[in-house]
Every structure is written in C-alpha cells, then in structure tokens.
Design a protein around this motif. Structure first.
Motif, PDB file in Angstrom:
ATOM      1  N   LEU A 224      66.908  53.873  79.677  1.00 18.26           N
ATOM      2  CA  LEU A 224      68.510  54.186  78.845  1.00 18.26           C
ATOM      3  C   LEU A 224      69.573  53.668  78.709  1.00 18.26           C
ATOM      4  CD1 LEU A 224      69.966  57.238  79.318  1.00 18.26           C
ATOM      5  CD2 LEU A 224      70.294  56.926  81.984  1.00 18.26           C
ATOM      6  N   ARG A 225      69.941  53.722  77.318  1.00 21.47           N
ATOM      7  CA  ARG A 225      70.934  52.515  77.127  1.00 21.47           C
ATOM      8  C   ARG A 225      71.669  53.278  76.328  1.00 21.47           C
ATOM      9  NH1 ARG A 225      66.000  49.139  76.186  1.00 21.47           N
ATOM     10  NH2 ARG A 225      65.704  48.193  77.591  1.00 21.47           N
ATOM     11  N   LEU A 226      73.183  53.116  75.848  1.00 23.66           N
ATOM     12  CA  LEU A 226      73.753  54.317  75.557  1.00 23.66           C
ATOM     13  C   LEU A 226      73.603  53.805  74.184  1.00 23.66           C
ATOM     14  CD1 LEU A 226      76.003  55.576  75.674  1.00 23.66           C
ATOM     15  CD2 LEU A 226      77.768  53.816  75.264  1.00 23.66           C
ATOM     16  N   HIS A 227      73.770  52.404  73.177  1.00 22.42           N
ATOM     17  CA  HIS A 227      73.713  52.787  71.989  1.00 22.42           C
ATOM     18  C   HIS A 227      72.640  53.171  71.566  1.00 22.42           C
ATOM     19  CE1 HIS A 227      72.246  50.620  68.242  1.00 22.42           C
ATOM     20  NE2 HIS A 227      74.370  50.074  68.187  1.00 22.42           N
ATOM     21  N   ALA A 228      70.896  53.333  72.069  1.00 20.34           N
ATOM     22  CA  ALA A 228      69.681  53.243  71.727  1.00 20.34           C
ATOM     23  C   ALA A 228      70.341  55.050  71.825  1.00 20.34           C
ATOM     24  CB  ALA A 228      68.956  52.925  72.285  1.00 20.34           C
ATOM     25  N   LEU A 229      70.548  56.065  72.909  1.00 19.97           N
ATOM     26  CA  LEU A 229      70.993  56.746  73.039  1.00 19.97           C
ATOM     27  C   LEU A 229      71.608  57.649  71.603  1.00 19.97           C
ATOM     28  CD1 LEU A 229      70.101  59.246  75.300  1.00 19.97           C
ATOM     29  CD2 LEU A 229      72.896  58.700  75.476  1.00 19.97           C
ATOM     30  N   LEU A 230      72.382  57.246  71.587  1.00 17.22           N
ATOM     31  CA  LEU A 230      73.621  57.863  70.659  1.00 17.22           C
ATOM     32  C   LEU A 230      73.178  57.528  69.300  1.00 17.22           C
ATOM     33  CD1 LEU A 230      76.990  55.914  71.255  1.00 17.22           C
ATOM     34  CD2 LEU A 230      76.370  58.621  72.152  1.00 17.22           C
ATOM     35  N   GLY A 231      72.194  56.046  69.021  1.00 19.48           N
ATOM     36  CA  GLY A 231      71.318  56.576  67.604  1.00 19.48           C
ATOM     37  C   GLY A 231      70.457  57.651  67.845  1.00 19.48           C
ATOM     38  N   SER A 232      69.879  57.850  68.856  1.00 19.45           N
ATOM     39  CA  SER A 232      68.762  58.276  68.979  1.00 19.45           C
ATOM     40  C   SER A 232      69.195  60.080  68.260  1.00 19.45           C
ATOM     41  CB  SER A 232      67.723  59.592  70.104  1.00 19.45           C
ATOM     42  OG  SER A 232      68.960  59.784  71.093  1.00 19.45           O
ATOM     43  N   MET A 233      70.117  60.118  67.860  1.00 18.58           N
ATOM     44  CA  MET A 233      70.840  61.645  67.603  1.00 18.58           C
ATOM     45  C   MET A 233      70.569  61.092  66.090  1.00 18.58           C
ATOM     46  SD  MET A 233      72.234  63.389  70.153  1.00 18.58           S
ATOM     47  CE  MET A 233      71.200  62.099  71.005  1.00 18.58           C
ATOM     48  N   TRP A 234      70.717  60.722  65.654  1.00 22.97           N
ATOM     49  CA  TRP A 234      70.349  60.875  64.244  1.00 22.97           C
ATOM     50  C   TRP A 234      68.713  60.813  63.299  1.00 22.97           C
ATOM     51  CZ3 TRP A 234      71.746  62.455  59.114  1.00 22.97           C
ATOM     52  CH2 TRP A 234      70.763  61.521  58.160  1.00 22.97           C
ATOM     53  N   VAL A 235      68.427  61.742  63.056  1.00 17.66           N
ATOM     54  CA  VAL A 235      67.004  62.193  62.997  1.00 17.66           C
ATOM     55  C   VAL A 235      66.834  62.143  61.412  1.00 17.66           C
ATOM     56  CG1 VAL A 235      64.938  63.697  62.742  1.00 17.66           C
ATOM     57  CG2 VAL A 235      66.494  63.355  64.878  1.00 17.66           C
ATOM     58  N   SER A 236      65.307  61.208  60.602  1.00 13.14           N
ATOM     59  CA  SER A 236      65.672  60.564  59.473  1.00 13.14           C
ATOM     60  C   SER A 236      65.218  61.382  58.515  1.00 13.14           C
ATOM     61  CB  SER A 236      64.756  58.812  59.384  1.00 13.14           C
ATOM     62  OG  SER A 236      64.578  58.786  57.899  1.00 13.14           O
ATOM     63  N   PRO A 237      66.243  61.820  57.817  1.00 10.20           N
ATOM     64  CA  PRO A 237      65.227  63.414  56.887  1.00 10.20           C
ATOM     65  C   PRO A 237      63.928  62.487  55.700  1.00 10.20           C
ATOM     66  CG  PRO A 237      67.390  63.112  57.075  1.00 10.20           C
ATOM     67  CD  PRO A 237      67.150  62.140  56.958  1.00 10.20           C
ATOM     68  N   ARG A 238      64.511  61.110  55.681  1.00 15.48           N
ATOM     69  CA  ARG A 238      62.724  60.647  55.160  1.00 15.48           C
ATOM     70  C   ARG A 238      62.287  60.791  56.088  1.00 15.48           C
ATOM     71  NH1 ARG A 238      64.462  55.309  51.742  1.00 15.48           N
ATOM     72  NH2 ARG A 238      65.744  56.776  50.847  1.00 15.48           N
ATOM     73  N   ARG A 239      61.535  60.271  57.137  1.00 18.77           N
ATOM     74  CA  ARG A 239      61.071  60.398  58.005  1.00 18.77           C
ATOM     75  C   ARG A 239      60.612  61.525  58.482  1.00 18.77           C
ATOM     76  NH1 ARG A 239      61.951  56.311  62.726  1.00 18.77           N
ATOM     77  NH2 ARG A 239      59.850  56.279  62.754  1.00 18.77           N
ATOM     78  N   PRO A 241      61.310  64.732  56.725  1.00 17.19           N
ATOM     79  CA  PRO A 241      62.165  65.767  55.991  1.00 17.19           C
ATOM     80  C   PRO A 241      61.844  67.487  56.638  1.00 17.19           C
ATOM     81  CG  PRO A 241      59.543  65.116  55.155  1.00 17.19           C
ATOM     82  CD  PRO A 241      59.978  64.529  56.703  1.00 17.19           C
ATOM     83  N   ASP A 242      60.467  68.201  57.045  1.00 15.63           N
ATOM     84  CA  ASP A 242      60.491  69.353  57.580  1.00 15.63           C
ATOM     85  C   ASP A 242      61.862  69.504  58.548  1.00 15.63           C
ATOM     86  OD1 ASP A 242      58.224  69.791  55.585  1.00 15.63           O
ATOM     87  OD2 ASP A 242      56.855  69.828  57.437  1.00 15.63           O
ATOM     88  N   PHE A 243      61.951  67.852  59.849  1.00 16.82           N
ATOM     89  CA  PHE A 243      62.826  68.918  60.109  1.00 16.82           C
ATOM     90  C   PHE A 243      63.966  68.998  59.858  1.00 16.82           C
ATOM     91  CE2 PHE A 243      66.288  67.332  63.340  1.00 16.82           C
ATOM     92  CZ  PHE A 243      66.024  67.733  64.324  1.00 16.82           C
ATOM     93  N   ALA A 244      64.037  68.225  58.730  1.00 18.07           N
ATOM     94  CA  ALA A 244      65.116  67.898  58.873  1.00 18.07           C
ATOM     95  C   ALA A 244      65.724  69.256  57.436  1.00 18.07           C
ATOM     96  CB  ALA A 244      65.550  66.660  57.152  1.00 18.07           C
ATOM     97  N   TRP A 245      64.751  70.072  57.450  1.00 18.01           N
ATOM     98  CA  TRP A 245      64.774  71.600  55.997  1.00 18.01           C
ATOM     99  C   TRP A 245      64.733  72.231  56.932  1.00 18.01           C
ATOM    100  CZ3 TRP A 245      65.721  71.482  51.435  1.00 18.01           C
ATOM    101  CH2 TRP A 245      65.510  70.779  50.391  1.00 18.01           C
ATOM    102  N   ALA A 246      64.133  72.234  58.530  1.00 17.11           N
ATOM    103  CA  ALA A 246      64.338  73.728  59.374  1.00 17.11           C
ATOM    104  C   ALA A 246      65.744  73.178  60.344  1.00 17.11           C
ATOM    105  CB  ALA A 246      63.765  73.113  60.718  1.00 17.11           C
ATOM    106  N   TRP A 247      66.463  72.121  60.081  1.00 17.12           N
ATOM    107  CA  TRP A 247      67.998  71.994  60.209  1.00 17.12           C
ATOM    108  C   TRP A 247      68.674  72.910  59.335  1.00 17.12           C
ATOM    109  CZ3 TRP A 247      72.366  70.641  59.536  1.00 17.12           C
ATOM    110  CH2 TRP A 247      73.485  70.330  59.656  1.00 17.12           C
ATOM    111  N   LEU A 248      68.841  71.821  57.995  1.00 14.52           N
ATOM    112  CA  LEU A 248      69.414  72.781  57.357  1.00 14.52           C
ATOM    113  C   LEU A 248      69.359  74.458  57.241  1.00 14.52           C
ATOM    114  CD1 LEU A 248      71.141  72.134  54.098  1.00 14.52           C
ATOM    115  CD2 LEU A 248      68.892  72.034  52.796  1.00 14.52           C
TER     116      LEU A 248
END
Length: 425
Positions: A224-239, A241-248
């Motif tokens: 539980l680290r603030l920087h890592a926690l906030l950074g985890s909110m970004w899910v890379s569409p490149r890594r 892609p199926d999650f990114a398409w589902a979101w879009l």
C-alpha cells in the motif's frame, strides 16, 4: 534419471478462478444488496434532491441541481476505482482471525452511507446538500466497488451471464422501488431520506454478514504505497488491449444511454406534447424496467450455455439503436411506448452479458475490484458529459431528432466494437 518438476503452488482462494456454482440464496442476497445501493443512488437524484433544492433555491433550482449531481458524479468517478484498489489490499483481523477483503467495504459503505443520507435530510443550504450528497456518493461507491468484485471473486465463468443478469436488474428496479417508497409509502422529504437509509441497511447487510469472503494471505497482498496505488489506476491499452476495448465500448454505450434519457421529460413535453409529461414519464420508466427484467437473466443464461458473449452484446446494441431511431423519426406517444420496451429489453441483454464479458478480460486477479472500478468510470463519466453534449444538439443542431439520431450512432458503435475483443468469443 528423469527429474519431475514440483507441482505449482496453488493460488489462494481469494485469487483462484471460482469453480463451484453459487447457489440461489447467494444470488438472492447479492440481488438485495445491489437493489439497496441502486435505490440509494437513484432515488435522491430523481426525487429527493430536486424536492430539497427547490425548497432551498426555487429560482435557481435547475442550476443548483446540476451542480450538486455533477459534483456527486465526479466523486463517483474518483472514489470507485480507488475504493476498489483499497479493497484488493484489505484484510481485517479480529480475535486472531483474518476476514475477507470485500465485505468490510460493503458493510462499511452501507452503514456510513445511511448516516450520510440521514445528515443530508437535515440540510437547509445548497452547500450542505452538496457536501451531504458527495459524502453519500463516496460511501455508496465504495460499497458498489466491493459488490462488483463479488462476481469474478465467487462466480464461475460459465454462470456469470445469468448471475450478472440478476445483479443488473436492480439498476432499473431500484429507481422504481425507491420512487414508490418515498412517494407512496412515506411522506415528506426528510422521511424519504430516512426510508432509503433504512432500506440500504436492511437490503445490504445480510449479504455482508451471511456470505463467504476469502481473506488474502499477506504474501499475495500488494504493498500500500500512494504513488503505486495512483499509478495502478492506469491500465495500459497496449499491454491489455481487450480490457481497453471493453472500457471504450462500455463508455460509448453508456454515453448513448445518458444522451437518450437526460431530456426525456422535456422530449415528452415539447416533442411528443403529451398532456401529462410526469405521468407519461413514469409509464415509460415502468415499461423500460419490464423490458429489462424480461431479458436480463434469460439472455445471460443463454450466453452462459453457448459460451458466446459478443454476439449478444452486438444484438443488444442493435435493439437499443432501433429504439433511439424510432424516437428520432416518429416522436409520438405510441412510438415512445414501443421505444421504451425495446430500450429496456436491449439494455437488459447488454447489462448481463457485457458485465460477464468484462469479468473475463480483467488483467490480474489481485486487482479485480480496482479494475472493475476503472470500468465503472465508463458508467459514471457519461453522466457528467451527457449535459454538455446534449444541450448543443437540442438547442442548436436540430433538436430532439438530432439528439436521438446521435444516440443511435454512438450506441451502435459502442456495441459493434466488441468484435475487437479477442480473448472472449
């Protein structure tokens, strides 16, 4: 001499893919919990907040209501994935025993949210109402984040469509039940808030108290680290892609839904010119709910049996597109009735099957609630963007025919683009 590799270490129950089907009692309890949280979301927005703000600021009620609900939606966008990420890391220790990571958020959100509603009922200023509603949104979105994660946590893939159908029904039913509760069962604005607060507790706490919730061993718990926690909110569409398409695709369909429903009362008044717009709107809501209830569970189960998701999502988008086009080309009361049934039926299919599809493209088991919280941004953000997009279309770009034509295009695009998702049939 042959060397045999040691057996892989089994994942803890909290992270393993569930294999045992959930029973009817579990489904009934999570249905009730979702009904409670959606009543808490929709009843204030549709009934209680407008009444309260009109009493406080009758001359500026439209602007003040937009400010209050807009800030509440912004809080939802921020809190849902953050609470999900914290839920992924939670382990409650009492009396030497470790308890699971979800139910403390479900129960805590229900209790604190009920308190927020009680305090909100006492407010006599717009600032007080705003703070009270934002507090309620924070609590109920924390609760929603943990409830959303219960599906991939506990339900096998082969059962997720049907269960997601049951979980999706309260999104429409909550509005109807809540409106009836605060208008026909109790009287007065403050009493309405108290009734919803009590309903949340009665409906949600049994799920948190009576169902299982696997604890996450410390070795598998993300730091539980603030920087890592906030950074985890970004899910890379490149890594991922199926999650990114589902979101879009979810974002586009929900944007179409926001565009199509925001000005429905004004459409009935100025476009269809019905004699009783408020009563007519209630009829359409009931028809929409009926259509959704008829299709949500059935389509989810059919999707489970066939093992296919995308064809159902595309079909649901086509049905909702037809509903929007009917309103664009024939703004009459009979056509509005047909459109309400079609929209409800299509949205019921979409909610159940797309929800199941999304659980199959989550990047990591350790981040299920956080990732579903990121998906929930696609549900909340259109509620903020909807007014900004709808007003120019209605006022400057052709009125309601243009609004519903754009709704149809966006909805169709959102459903068809699921073909880009490769890992789910």
């Amino acid at each position: 001499m042959t060397t045999v590799d040691p057996s892989p270490v089994a994942l803890p129950a909290a992270l393993a893919e569930p294999t045992a089907p959930v029973r009817r009692g579990w489904i009934a309890l999570i249905f009730a919990a979702n009904l409670g949280v959606w009543m808490a979301f929709f009843t204030p927005i549709q009934v209680l907040l407008p009444q309260q703000i009109e009493r406080i600021s009758p001359d500026g009620k439209e602007e003040m209501l937009a400010v209050v609900t807009g800030l509440g939606a912004l809080a939802a966008v921020i809190v849902n994935p953050l609470a999900g990420a914290l839920s992924d890391r939670t382990c409650l220790r009492l009396g030497g025993r470790e308890f699971g990571r979800r139910h403390v958020w479900t129960a805590g959100g229900a209790v604190l949210g009920a308190v927020a509603l009680v305090l909100l009922a006492q407010q006599r200023t717009v600032l007080g109402v705003t703070l009270g509603w934002v507090a309620a949104q924070v609590c109920f979105n924390a609760m929603l984040a943990s409830l959303s994660a219960a599906i991939p946590d506990r339900v096998p893939v082969a059962q997720r469509g049907g269960v997601s159908g049951w979980v999706g029904i309260p999104q429409a039913l909550g509005l109807v039940v809540g409106a009836v509760l605060v208008t026909a069962v109790v009287t007065g604005n403050a009493a309405g808030y108290l009734a919803i607060a009590l309903a949340v507790l009665v409906l949600a706490l049994p799920f948190a108290l009576l169902t299982g919730d696997d604890p996450l061993p410390r070795a598998h718990r993300p730091a539980l680290r603030l920087h890592a926690l906030l950074g985890s909110m970004w899910v890379s569409p490149r890594r991922h892609p199926d999650f990114a398409w589902a979101w879009l695709t979810r974002f586009l369909v929900q944007t179409g839904n926001a565009l199509g429903t925001l000005y429905l009362l004004y459409f009935l008044t100025d476009g269809v010119r019905v004699a009783d717009p408020e009563g007519s709107l209630l009829v359409l809501i009931l028809l929409y709910t009926l259509g959704m209830m008829l299709t949500a569970v059935v389509s989810g189960r059919l999707s489970d049996r066939s093992g296919r998701r995308k064809v159902f999502v595309i079909a649901s988008g086509l049905i909702m597109t037809v509903a929007a086009l009917l309103l664009a080309v024939a703004p009459t009361w009979p056509m509005a009735v047909v459109a309400a049934l079609l929209l409800g039926a299509g949205y019921g299919v979409y909610l159940s099957v797309d929800a199941a599809l999304i659980t199959q493209v989550l990047p990591r088991a350790t981040d299920r609630a956080k990732d579903l919280g990121v998906i929930n941004i696609a549900n909340s953000a259109p509620q903020v963007l909807g007014p900004a997009l709808s007003a120019p279309l209605v006022v400057h770009l052709g009125g309601y025919p243009t609004l519903y034509a754009v709704t149809a295009v966006i909805t169709l695009l959102g459903s068809v683009l699921v073909v880009k998702i490769r890992s789910v049939p």
